[in-house]
Design a protein around this motif. Sequence first.
Motif, short mmCIF file in Angstrom:
data_model
loop_
_atom_site.label_atom_id
_atom_site.label_comp_id
_atom_site.label_asym_id
_atom_site.label_seq_id
_atom_site.Cartn_x
_atom_site.Cartn_y
_atom_site.Cartn_z
N THR A 21 14.58 -23.17 -40.61
CA THR A 21 13.86 -24.44 -40.50
C THR A 21 14.47 -25.47 -41.44
O THR A 21 14.69 -26.63 -41.07
CB THR A 21 12.36 -24.23 -40.80
N THR A 22 14.78 -25.06 -42.65
CA THR A 22 15.37 -25.97 -43.63
C THR A 22 16.77 -26.42 -43.20
O THR A 22 17.12 -27.60 -43.32
CB THR A 22 15.43 -25.31 -45.02
N ARG A 23 17.56 -25.51 -42.68
CA ARG A 23 18.91 -25.88 -42.22
C ARG A 23 18.82 -26.91 -41.09
O ARG A 23 19.60 -27.86 -41.03
CB ARG A 23 19.69 -24.64 -41.79
N ASP A 24 17.85 -26.74 -40.18
CA ASP A 24 17.67 -27.70 -39.10
C ASP A 24 17.22 -29.05 -39.67
O ASP A 24 17.71 -30.10 -39.24
CB ASP A 24 16.66 -27.17 -38.08
N PHE A 25 16.32 -29.04 -40.65
CA PHE A 25 15.90 -30.29 -41.30
C PHE A 25 17.11 -30.98 -41.93
O PHE A 25 17.30 -32.19 -41.76
CB PHE A 25 14.83 -30.00 -42.36
N ALA A 26 17.95 -30.23 -42.62
CA ALA A 26 19.12 -30.81 -43.28
C ALA A 26 20.06 -31.47 -42.28
O ALA A 26 20.74 -32.45 -42.62
CB ALA A 26 19.85 -29.74 -44.08
N SER A 27 20.08 -30.98 -41.04
CA SER A 27 20.96 -31.57 -40.03
C SER A 27 20.51 -32.98 -39.64
O SER A 27 21.29 -33.74 -39.05
CB SER A 27 21.03 -30.68 -38.78
N LEU A 28 19.27 -33.36 -39.96
CA LEU A 28 18.75 -34.70 -39.66
C LEU A 28 19.12 -35.73 -40.72
O LEU A 28 18.95 -36.93 -40.51
CB LEU A 28 17.23 -34.67 -39.53
N LEU A 29 19.59 -35.26 -41.88
CA LEU A 29 19.83 -36.16 -43.01
C LEU A 29 21.14 -36.92 -42.84
O LEU A 29 22.08 -36.40 -42.27
CB LEU A 29 19.85 -35.36 -44.30
N PRO A 30 21.21 -38.18 -43.32
CA PRO A 30 20.16 -38.92 -44.03
C PRO A 30 19.09 -39.41 -43.05
O PRO A 30 19.36 -39.64 -41.88
CB PRO A 30 20.91 -40.08 -44.67
N LEU A 31 17.90 -39.60 -43.58
CA LEU A 31 16.74 -39.94 -42.77
C LEU A 31 15.82 -40.84 -43.58
O LEU A 31 15.60 -40.60 -44.76
CB LEU A 31 16.03 -38.62 -42.43
N THR A 32 15.31 -41.89 -42.95
CA THR A 32 14.29 -42.73 -43.58
C THR A 32 13.03 -42.63 -42.75
O THR A 32 13.05 -42.85 -41.54
CB THR A 32 14.75 -44.20 -43.70
N LEU A 33 11.94 -42.26 -43.41
CA LEU A 33 10.65 -42.09 -42.75
C LEU A 33 9.60 -42.98 -43.40
O LEU A 33 9.59 -43.13 -44.63
CB LEU A 33 10.17 -40.64 -42.90
N GLN A 34 8.71 -43.52 -42.59
CA GLN A 34 7.53 -44.17 -43.15
C GLN A 34 6.55 -43.04 -43.44
O GLN A 34 6.17 -42.29 -42.54
CB GLN A 34 6.90 -45.16 -42.18
N MET A 35 6.20 -42.88 -44.71
CA MET A 35 5.33 -41.78 -45.11
C MET A 35 3.98 -42.34 -45.54
O MET A 35 3.91 -43.23 -46.40
CB MET A 35 5.98 -40.94 -46.20
N ASP A 36 2.94 -41.84 -44.91
CA ASP A 36 1.57 -42.24 -45.20
C ASP A 36 0.94 -41.25 -46.16
O ASP A 36 1.43 -40.14 -46.35
CB ASP A 36 0.76 -42.30 -43.90
N ASP A 37 -0.19 -41.65 -46.71
CA ASP A 37 -0.92 -40.78 -47.63
C ASP A 37 -1.94 -39.96 -46.86
O ASP A 37 -2.56 -40.44 -45.92
CB ASP A 37 -1.63 -41.63 -48.68
N LEU A 38 -2.10 -38.71 -47.25
CA LEU A 38 -3.10 -37.83 -46.65
C LEU A 38 -3.87 -37.12 -47.74
O LEU A 38 -3.28 -36.44 -48.59
CB LEU A 38 -2.43 -36.80 -45.73
N LEU A 39 -5.17 -37.34 -47.76
CA LEU A 39 -6.09 -36.64 -48.65
C LEU A 39 -5.78 -36.82 -50.14
O LEU A 39 -6.10 -35.96 -50.95
CB LEU A 39 -6.16 -35.15 -48.30
N THR A 40 -5.12 -37.91 -50.49
CA THR A 40 -4.69 -38.19 -51.87
C THR A 40 -4.01 -36.98 -52.53
O THR A 40 -4.14 -36.76 -53.72
CB THR A 40 -5.84 -38.72 -52.76
#
Length: 119
Positions: A21-40
């Motif tokens: 899973t991590t290797r697949d995530f790394a294949s997406l980099l570089p990546l810019t995401l809008q990150m929202d807050d969840l449950l503080t």
Amino acid sequence: MRIRLTAGETVLTATLDDNATTRDFASLLPLTLQMDDLLTREKYGHLPRSLTAGGKPQFGYEIGNIAYWSSGPDIAVFYDHDGQSIPDPGIVILGHIDSGADALKKYDGAVDVTIEAID
């Protein structure tokens, strides 16, 4: 693999685990995401596609964990702990912020986060 996360003036480094899973995530980099807050407790952002299964799902987390939630598909960065467990199907831990994850608390709402490999 080491990565850098940049949110506004906040720069954090992290070390990724070694799983499919991590290797697949790394294949997406570089990546810019809008990150929202969840449950503080976490910042989360929607990934452009689902990731390969392969990491072990967990229902707990630690401050500083970077995690994948397949139902989104989302990535989350935990900056606080509220004592709650993660609902089904759980999360796959991708890695861990080296230090200072609590710096994300200062972003009340959404923030753009750039994630890039540094080695």
